[in-house]
Design a protein around this motif. Structure first.
Motif, short mmCIF file in Angstrom:
data_model
loop_
_atom_site.label_atom_id
_atom_site.label_comp_id
_atom_site.label_asym_id
_atom_site.label_seq_id
_atom_site.Cartn_x
_atom_site.Cartn_y
_atom_site.Cartn_z
N LEU A 293 46.92 38.55 39.72
CA LEU A 293 45.61 38.51 39.06
C LEU A 293 44.53 39.03 40.00
O LEU A 293 44.30 38.45 41.06
CB LEU A 293 45.27 37.08 38.64
CG LEU A 293 43.88 36.85 38.06
CD1 LEU A 293 43.74 37.55 36.71
CD2 LEU A 293 43.60 35.35 37.91
N ILE A 294 43.88 40.09 39.66
CA ILE A 294 42.82 40.73 40.46
C ILE A 294 42.99 40.45 41.94
O ILE A 294 44.06 40.66 42.51
CB ILE A 294 41.41 40.40 39.92
CG1 ILE A 294 41.15 38.89 39.77
CG2 ILE A 294 41.19 41.10 38.60
CD1 ILE A 294 39.72 38.53 39.43
N GLY A 295 41.96 39.96 42.62
CA GLY A 295 42.02 39.62 44.03
C GLY A 295 40.80 38.81 44.39
O GLY A 295 39.80 38.81 43.64
N GLY A 296 40.83 38.12 45.52
CA GLY A 296 39.67 37.37 45.97
C GLY A 296 38.60 38.28 46.52
O GLY A 296 38.80 39.49 46.69
N ILE A 297 37.45 37.72 46.84
CA ILE A 297 36.33 38.52 47.33
C ILE A 297 36.65 39.20 48.67
O ILE A 297 36.38 40.40 48.83
CB ILE A 297 35.06 37.66 47.44
CG1 ILE A 297 34.63 37.18 46.04
CG2 ILE A 297 33.93 38.44 48.09
CD1 ILE A 297 34.36 38.30 45.04
N PRO A 298 37.25 38.53 49.65
CA PRO A 298 37.58 39.24 50.90
C PRO A 298 38.52 40.41 50.67
O PRO A 298 38.34 41.49 51.26
CB PRO A 298 38.23 38.15 51.76
CG PRO A 298 37.70 36.86 51.23
CD PRO A 298 37.56 37.07 49.76
N GLU A 299 39.51 40.23 49.81
CA GLU A 299 40.46 41.31 49.57
C GLU A 299 39.81 42.44 48.76
O GLU A 299 40.14 43.62 48.96
CB GLU A 299 41.69 40.79 48.83
CG GLU A 299 42.81 41.80 48.75
CD GLU A 299 44.09 41.23 48.19
OE1 GLU A 299 45.15 41.45 48.80
OE2 GLU A 299 44.04 40.55 47.14
N THR A 300 38.90 42.10 47.86
CA THR A 300 38.19 43.14 47.11
C THR A 300 37.33 43.98 48.04
O THR A 300 37.27 45.21 47.90
CB THR A 300 37.33 42.51 46.00
OG1 THR A 300 38.15 41.68 45.17
CG2 THR A 300 36.70 43.59 45.13
N GLN A 301 36.68 43.35 49.01
CA GLN A 301 35.92 44.11 50.00
C GLN A 301 36.84 44.99 50.83
O GLN A 301 36.53 46.16 51.10
CB GLN A 301 35.13 43.17 50.91
CG GLN A 301 34.19 43.90 51.87
CD GLN A 301 33.11 44.67 51.13
OE1 GLN A 301 32.27 44.08 50.46
NE2 GLN A 301 33.10 45.99 51.25
N GLU A 302 37.99 44.44 51.20
CA GLU A 302 38.99 45.22 51.95
C GLU A 302 39.42 46.45 51.14
O GLU A 302 39.55 47.55 51.68
CB GLU A 302 40.19 44.33 52.25
CG GLU A 302 41.34 45.02 52.96
CD GLU A 302 42.54 44.11 53.10
OE1 GLU A 302 43.63 44.49 52.61
OE2 GLU A 302 42.41 43.01 53.67
N MET A 303 39.63 46.25 49.84
CA MET A 303 40.03 47.36 48.97
C MET A 303 38.96 48.43 48.91
O MET A 303 39.25 49.63 49.03
CB MET A 303 40.32 46.82 47.56
CG MET A 303 40.67 47.86 46.51
SD MET A 303 39.23 48.63 45.67
CE MET A 303 38.40 47.21 44.99
N LEU A 304 37.71 48.03 48.74
CA LEU A 304 36.62 49.01 48.68
C LEU A 304 36.51 49.79 49.99
O LEU A 304 36.31 51.02 49.98
CB LEU A 304 35.30 48.30 48.38
CG LEU A 304 35.11 47.80 46.95
CD1 LEU A 304 33.90 46.88 46.86
CD2 LEU A 304 34.98 48.96 45.96
N ASP A 305 36.65 49.12 51.11
CA ASP A 305 36.60 49.79 52.41
C ASP A 305 37.77 50.76 52.58
O ASP A 305 37.61 51.87 53.09
CB ASP A 305 36.59 48.76 53.55
CG ASP A 305 35.35 47.88 53.55
OD1 ASP A 305 34.35 48.27 52.91
OD2 ASP A 305 35.38 46.82 54.20
N PHE A 306 38.95 50.33 52.14
CA PHE A 306 40.14 51.18 52.21
C PHE A 306 39.93 52.43 51.36
O PHE A 306 40.25 53.55 51.79
CB PHE A 306 41.36 50.39 51.72
CG PHE A 306 42.65 51.16 51.72
CD1 PHE A 306 43.47 51.19 52.84
CD2 PHE A 306 43.07 51.85 50.58
CE1 PHE A 306 44.66 51.90 52.85
CE2 PHE A 306 44.27 52.56 50.57
CZ PHE A 306 45.06 52.58 51.70
N CYS A 307 39.41 52.25 50.15
CA CYS A 307 39.20 53.38 49.25
C CYS A 307 38.15 54.34 49.80
O CYS A 307 38.29 55.57 49.69
CB CYS A 307 38.80 52.89 47.87
SG CYS A 307 40.16 52.12 46.96
#
Length: 349
Positions: A293-307
């Motif tokens: 299910l989606i991801g938590g806020i820290p992981e979402t920030q990690e994803m945006l930085d990765f992208c």
């Protein structure tokens, strides 16, 4: 007061309306919305297909905009920052999942960006098909993509994290063979992410016409799942398969392709159950079927930085706010490559 587009009933078209946002509190961030992605879950919710829709319903949980004000206790953001808001705007912040940065699994129930309970009028959250939003700073995300890519960043707030989280959790990367089932709004982003992580990526599609597209997205190989020969050539070889399809289908077609200890993870939510899987496929290879299910806020920030680092965005078609109903009809026909994004500036037109 702010302009928005929403529906007053499941059988009514979306229409322009005026809604009220709260004044920013000490820990709040006020955001002027530039772009909002259109997710298939928006359509399901507005049309009452999942049940429990609270009207008026203003959908939208793929939000990109600019900070216009911050509360007195906010230090991570300032006026003018480019930011995003995803699928959640609150959680209890004290249960075990929340303390681990897994707010999506909050034991007391996370608050979705729309159609979730809140104290503001009308008593439930209203989403990003609107000009402004006010959100707790804990649920605001920093965006560092170039300005010209911001519209295409919006779908990452849902499609991006929905696919990034399981790819990371099951350790997609160099030396791993990863399958992506479905080349649509979720799947096309998943292919890009898995490739950037260093995995050998195989895209599965039911349509021969998508073979070339999947290769352009970064897939190393493409399998047309209706072709038994193409499927059997990969038997027992996948470390991980991410299934993004939100319609009932035979999971056995994919569990049989997993290697020892391989995992098939589902992120699509069908409106009726999948056919019951053959347990023998799981037992004989210690294979697993899982969900994410989606991801938590820290992981979402990690994803945006990765992208941002890897130049990853969604493939989008921009639409006007008054074109949402037409976009919904096209989504039902799978007539989009691969995500619609609303240009919120058109609400002033």
């Amino acid at each position: 007061m702010t302009k928005a587009y929403g529906a007053t009933a499941a059988d009514r078209p979306l229409e322009e309306m005026t809604i009220t946002r709260r004044a920013p509190g000490a820990n709040d961030v006020a955001i002027a919305i530039d772009y909002c992605g259109v997710c298939h879950s928006d359509l399901h919710t507005v049309r009452g297909e999942w049940g429990g829709t609270l009207f008026p319903c203003v959908p939208g949980h793929e939000i990109v905009g600019r900070v216009t004000a911050v509360g007195a206790d906010v230090s991570a953001f300032k006026e003018g920052d480019v930011v995003g808001v995803g699928c959640m705007v609150d959680s209890c912040q004290h249960c075990s999942p929340c303390e681990q940065g897994l707010e999506q699994f909050c034991e007391n129930g996370m608050t979705p960006t729309y159609n979730g309970d809140c104290e503001e009028a009308p008593g439930h959250t209203l989403g990003g098909y609107s000009q402004d939003i006010v959100v707790s700073d804990k649920f605001v995300l920093k965006i560092t993509h170039p300005t010209e890519q911001l519209a295409a960043v919006a779908p990452l707030l849902c499609a991006g994290i929905t696919t990034y989280s399981p790819l990371r959790h099951w350790k997609a990367g160099p030396g791993k063979k990863v399958g992506i089932v479905g080349i649509g709004g979720l799947g096309h982003v998943a292919v890009k992410l898995a490739k950037a992580m260093g995995a050998h990526v195989v895209a599965f599609t039911t349509s021969e016409s998508k073979r070339e597209d999947a290769l352009k997205l970064g897939a190393d190989e493409v399998v047309v799942s209706r072709n038994p020969g193409e499927m059997s050539a990969h038997a027992g070889s996948f470390d991980f398969i991410l299934d993004t399809v939100a319609a009932p289908h035979k999971l056995d077609d994919y569990t049989g392709l997993l290697t020892l200890d391989g995992t098939l993870t589902l992120v699509g939510l069908p409106d009726s159950p999948h056919p019951s899987p053959n347990i023998g496929y799981l037992i004989m290879g210690r294979r697993s079927i899982a969900g994410s299910l989606i991801g938590g806020i820290p992981e979402t920030q990690e994803m945006l930085d990765f992208c941002a680092e890897h130049g990853i965005t969604a493939d989008i078609e921009m639409i006007r706010a008054d074109g949402i109903d037409e976009a919904y009809e096209r989504m039902k026909r799978s007539d989009v490559k691969y995500r619609f994004v609303i240009d919120i500036a058109t609400m002033d037109a």
